[in-house]
Structure formats: structure tokens, C-alpha cells
Design a protein around this motif. Sequence first.
Motif, mmCIF file in Angstrom:
data_model
loop_
_atom_site.group_PDB
_atom_site.id
_atom_site.type_symbol
_atom_site.label_atom_id
_atom_site.label_comp_id
_atom_site.label_asym_id
_atom_site.label_seq_id
_atom_site.Cartn_x
_atom_site.Cartn_y
_atom_site.Cartn_z
ATOM 1 N N ASP A 295 0.865 -1.181 0.000
ATOM 2 C CA ASP A 295 0.000 0.000 0.000
ATOM 3 C C ASP A 295 0.899 1.228 0.000
ATOM 4 O O ASP A 295 1.961 1.238 0.634
ATOM 5 C CB ASP A 295 -0.890 0.008 1.245
ATOM 6 N N LEU A 296 0.456 2.289 -0.671
ATOM 7 C CA LEU A 296 1.312 3.456 -0.859
ATOM 8 C C LEU A 296 0.571 4.749 -0.535
ATOM 9 O O LEU A 296 -0.530 4.989 -1.009
ATOM 10 C CB LEU A 296 1.810 3.509 -2.302
ATOM 11 N N LEU A 297 1.204 5.580 0.291
ATOM 12 C CA LEU A 297 0.774 6.957 0.529
ATOM 13 C C LEU A 297 1.954 7.845 0.195
ATOM 14 O O LEU A 297 3.044 7.676 0.745
ATOM 15 C CB LEU A 297 0.361 7.148 1.997
ATOM 16 N N MET A 298 1.771 8.784 -0.723
ATOM 17 C CA MET A 298 2.875 9.655 -1.096
ATOM 18 C C MET A 298 2.370 11.047 -1.432
ATOM 19 O O MET A 298 1.196 11.233 -1.772
ATOM 20 C CB MET A 298 3.685 9.067 -2.259
ATOM 21 N N ARG A 350 0.902 6.114 -11.921
ATOM 22 C CA ARG A 350 1.467 4.923 -12.561
ATOM 23 C C ARG A 350 1.325 3.705 -11.650
ATOM 24 O O ARG A 350 1.014 2.607 -12.097
ATOM 25 C CB ARG A 350 2.933 5.200 -12.881
ATOM 26 N N TYR A 351 1.556 3.911 -10.377
ATOM 27 C CA TYR A 351 1.444 2.824 -9.404
ATOM 28 C C TYR A 351 0.005 2.301 -9.366
ATOM 29 O O TYR A 351 -0.226 1.091 -9.338
ATOM 30 C CB TYR A 351 1.861 3.336 -8.024
ATOM 31 N N ALA A 352 -0.949 3.233 -9.382
ATOM 32 C CA ALA A 352 -2.355 2.836 -9.401
ATOM 33 C C ALA A 352 -2.697 2.090 -10.690
ATOM 34 O O ALA A 352 -3.447 1.109 -10.678
ATOM 35 C CB ALA A 352 -3.251 4.060 -9.247
ATOM 36 N N ALA A 353 -2.133 2.551 -11.809
ATOM 37 C CA ALA A 353 -2.384 1.887 -13.089
ATOM 38 C C ALA A 353 -1.857 0.460 -13.100
ATOM 39 O O ALA A 353 -2.400 -0.411 -13.791
ATOM 40 C CB ALA A 353 -1.749 2.689 -14.225
ATOM 41 N N PHE A 354 -0.825 0.212 -12.301
ATOM 42 C CA PHE A 354 -0.274 -1.144 -12.173
ATOM 43 C C PHE A 354 -1.063 -1.996 -11.180
ATOM 44 O O PHE A 354 -0.686 -3.142 -10.903
ATOM 45 C CB PHE A 354 1.189 -1.093 -11.750
ATOM 46 N N ALA A 358 -3.030 3.163 -3.840
ATOM 47 C CA ALA A 358 -2.216 4.360 -3.680
ATOM 48 C C ALA A 358 -3.065 5.564 -3.315
ATOM 49 O O ALA A 358 -4.167 5.754 -3.831
ATOM 50 C CB ALA A 358 -1.439 4.647 -4.962
ATOM 51 N N TYR A 359 -2.516 6.382 -2.417
ATOM 52 C CA TYR A 359 -3.118 7.655 -2.039
ATOM 53 C C TYR A 359 -2.102 8.760 -2.308
ATOM 54 O O TYR A 359 -0.899 8.592 -2.071
ATOM 55 C CB TYR A 359 -3.482 7.680 -0.560
ATOM 56 N N LEU A 360 -2.595 9.912 -2.761
ATOM 57 C CA LEU A 360 -1.755 11.069 -3.052
ATOM 58 C C LEU A 360 -2.151 12.212 -2.121
ATOM 59 O O LEU A 360 -3.327 12.552 -2.021
ATOM 60 C CB LEU A 360 -1.922 11.500 -4.507
ATOM 61 N N TYR A 361 -1.169 12.790 -1.424
ATOM 62 C CA TYR A 361 -1.496 13.908 -0.544
ATOM 63 C C TYR A 361 -0.811 15.188 -1.009
ATOM 64 O O TYR A 361 0.207 15.167 -1.697
ATOM 65 C CB TYR A 361 -1.119 13.604 0.914
ATOM 66 N N SER A 362 -1.392 16.310 -0.601
ATOM 67 C CA SER A 362 -0.803 17.627 -0.822
ATOM 68 C C SER A 362 -0.785 18.349 0.525
ATOM 69 O O SER A 362 -1.820 18.500 1.171
ATOM 70 C CB SER A 362 -1.623 18.431 -1.839
ATOM 71 N N PHE A 363 0.398 18.777 0.945
ATOM 72 C CA PHE A 363 0.584 19.422 2.237
ATOM 73 C C PHE A 363 0.726 20.921 2.013
ATOM 74 O O PHE A 363 1.672 21.361 1.356
ATOM 75 C CB PHE A 363 1.823 18.841 2.916
ATOM 76 N N SER A 364 -0.196 21.717 2.545
ATOM 77 C CA SER A 364 -0.221 23.155 2.252
ATOM 78 C C SER A 364 -0.173 24.020 3.507
ATOM 79 O O SER A 364 -0.453 25.219 3.449
ATOM 80 C CB SER A 364 -1.499 23.490 1.473
ATOM 81 N N TRP A 365 0.188 23.453 4.630
ATOM 82 C CA TRP A 365 0.153 24.151 5.916
ATOM 83 C C TRP A 365 1.007 25.414 5.892
ATOM 84 O O TRP A 365 2.195 25.370 5.613
ATOM 85 C CB TRP A 365 0.655 23.196 6.990
ATOM 86 N N PRO A 436 -7.512 9.346 -3.146
ATOM 87 C CA PRO A 436 -7.174 8.000 -3.635
ATOM 88 C C PRO A 436 -6.806 8.068 -5.112
ATOM 89 O O PRO A 436 -7.443 8.797 -5.884
ATOM 90 C CB PRO A 436 -8.470 7.209 -3.425
ATOM 91 N N CYS A 437 -5.786 7.366 -5.513
ATOM 92 C CA CYS A 437 -5.391 7.334 -6.917
ATOM 93 C C CYS A 437 -6.203 6.263 -7.622
ATOM 94 O O CYS A 437 -6.180 5.091 -7.218
ATOM 95 C CB CYS A 437 -3.902 7.034 -7.066
#
Length: 440
Positions: A295-298, A350-354, A358-365, A436-437
Motif C-alpha cells: 500500500d502506498l501513501l505519497m 502509474r502505481y495505481a495503473a499497475f 495508492a493515495y496522493l497527498y498535498s501538504f499546504s500548511w 485516492p489514486c
Amino acid sequence: MSNLIFSCGAGCFEGFEESGCIQLKGIRYAVSQRFAEPAPYVYPAGVHACKEPSPYAVQLPSAAEGNFSGMDYENQKQEESCQYLSMTIPADLKEGEKVPVMVWIHGGAYRNGGCDAITYDRTRMVKENRVILVGLNYRIGILGFSRDRSGSFANLGLLDLIEGLRWVKSNIAAFHGDTDCITVFGQSAGADAVRCLMISHGTEGLFHRCIIESDPIGTLTGREDMEQKILDEVNAMPIDASVEEVLATQAAVTAHVTEKGLAKYMIFGPHAGVYPLPPQNEADKKLKEAAKKYDLLMGSNTREVSAYLIDKEPVKKLDGFPLTKWIIELVVGTLSKKIFIKPTEEFAARYAAFGGNAYLYSFSWGAGKSFVGACHMMEFLPLFGSDYLKKDLAKMGMSDEEIHKQGIPMRKIWAEFARTGKISTSEVKGMLKITPCEVK
């Protein structure tokens, strides 16, 4: 037996209690000769006190981290064979209880850092979420990512990390760790190391989930000429040179880099196609295999590169004027996207396509409120706390207690992902967004 003493295959270790946690620091997991692969280390009989921080890898000062946190690596204990780990455990674990394990890989552009740096206070995550947090030290710079004993390219730092993960897998059960629930996570170069470990040989079964924070993926292409020049300079150094000569060579290598592309922003790093990394033509195959296992969080911070401008007073002044602010923000935004944000988004997709989860985060604090808002390393504050900061600039006008409280939901998300591989909270207002990707 005392609840501070733990016996496992690697030895018998005594920790100490601190802030509601049990700390065990400075456990050697492997040993190595210069430019050689690491070998597992087993302690002799007897109880070994683990109360001193893990020695740092041999390294030079870091201007970027010094400006952010005041961290002075040059004044910390350093060892050439630096394969040590430290861990933090909840103090109230019951007999037979097993908890998730989170293994932290420090960043520092593959030339600085250490698992017991003041920037990484493991106690908050551990106490609030009942996890074990392990930090690994590994060789960096020319000793970790230049050559082997024969003078060929080598990824010795990655091999150290693999040996450290083997130690964790084999021994962590004795510390109440769940060997079927191990997450490896890291930031910057540490994040890149996690991404490399996902496709490396020899990592099968060692971990189950990955968290990748601010991986400078954009610096990792077009490196061939630069890497060859570095190898040539390192090979000109006697293999038995003193540590002082090693550091002088590293300083010279750093000063002589003439690379004009993005690679110049991280001159040391893993070499593609060099063991344990697969050949380039097998990388996709290995990533597809990884997508079935991990499982991937990035994600990335929205203003990554502003961290490297903290000490540039003229730049900060220009950012304060409406007529020039847009220019500075354009540079910050463009480089942040090229080095971190866009390549991270592409990798997650790409990871999700495979077939990967996978989850993608954006940190804006802090973006829009402070020049250092949402900069590189800023997620350390909600994840690890801010008590260590010597410069109020990075705190963005907040007290340590305010930062601690605002970080609780982010720490919970990281621990929830480590425990389940899932994320139930998609947003922390003003700080974090997670998506979620999905395969398009």
C-alpha cells in the motif's frame, strides 16, 4: 525481568523510560568495512544498555537543515560504520500485545541526517497511536553512494537499509512489534530510498506499506555524466584515506559538480541498475510486482523549494512586496512542481495503473501566511513537533502547544495508514488533502 529489558535473536537490550515511552537507542544492526557491503551484527552475551543516540554517518554540515532547525551535524558523534537503529515503544503495552511498526528513513540529500536528529521526536506518534517507531541510520555521501571495493558504482546505503529492515523483521516481535504490519516511511532522500526499496532485490517480505514524503524525483534523471565524474574523483582518493580526507574529498566533489540540470540539486543518490536496484529494462516489472504487495501513501508540500531560500534575506524581502512577490512565488512554484510535485503525481498514478493501492497527498500548511509555509521539511512540525526549533520563523508565529495540537490529526492519518493501508480522513483543513489514486 524488567519491562525495560528485551531479549531477541540479535541480543539482550535495556532501554529507558521517557515521556510515557520506552526508548532504546544506538542498537547496532550491521557492520561494514569501507566501500564494502554490510554484514549482520549480533551482540555478545549480556544485557546491553541502549541509552545513547545512534551515531551519525560521516558527514559535513548542512546549511539547509541548519537554517531550518539549527541542527549541527558536524558536532554530533559520527561513525564510518554507522549501521545503528533507535526505537520508541509505548510504555504501557500489555503482555502478548502486538502493535504496528513504522520504520523511519531520514532525509538530507543522501549526504546529511540521522535517525536521532532533534527534528524527529518519535514520542508523539508512539503515545497517541500505539505504534512502534524505529529509525535507521545508513551510510550516505561518497561512503554510501559512490563506489565498491573494486571502484565500480555501488548503492551501499540501500544495502544498509535492507539489512536494517531484516533486523526489524527478525527481532521486532520481542519488542511487541507486529511482524505482519511493518510500514517503511521517509522524507526527501529518505522518501526516495523508500521508493527504491519497493523495487530492490532482497526486500521481499520485509515491509507491507510505504509512505513517501517529498521525494525529489525530478532530480533523478540525466545523472549519468555527473555520477561518472563523481566516481572518478572518489576513485582518485586512496581507499584507506583518513575520515578527514574522505570529508575533504566529498567537499571537493560537491564543489566541482558542473551539472546544469535538476540533478545538481541532489548530487548523491542510488545508481539505477546497480544492485540492489534492477536493470532499467526490468524496473517496470519490479514496480508492477510492488503494486501487488505494498500500500502506498505519497505526496509533496506545495512550496517545497522555499526551504532553501530561508537564509536569502533579499529574496524574502522581495517576496514581501506585491510588485515582486509574484516573481519569487513563480520561481518557488515552478521548481517545486518540477522537482517534487509533478513527478510524484505521475508516479502515484502509474502505481495505481499497475494495480496498486495508492493515495496522493498535498501538504499546504502555512502557504500564504509565511515565507516558509508548506516548504520542504515543514511536515516535520505536525508529525514530530517543534520543541527543537531555534528559529521562530519556521513556527509561523505559533507556540509549540498549538503546533502539537494541529498535528494530532495528521499523525493519526499516518498511523491509521500504517495499521490498515487505508485512509478514512481525506482532509485536514488548512494543512492536508488526500486523494485516492484511481485508474483513469
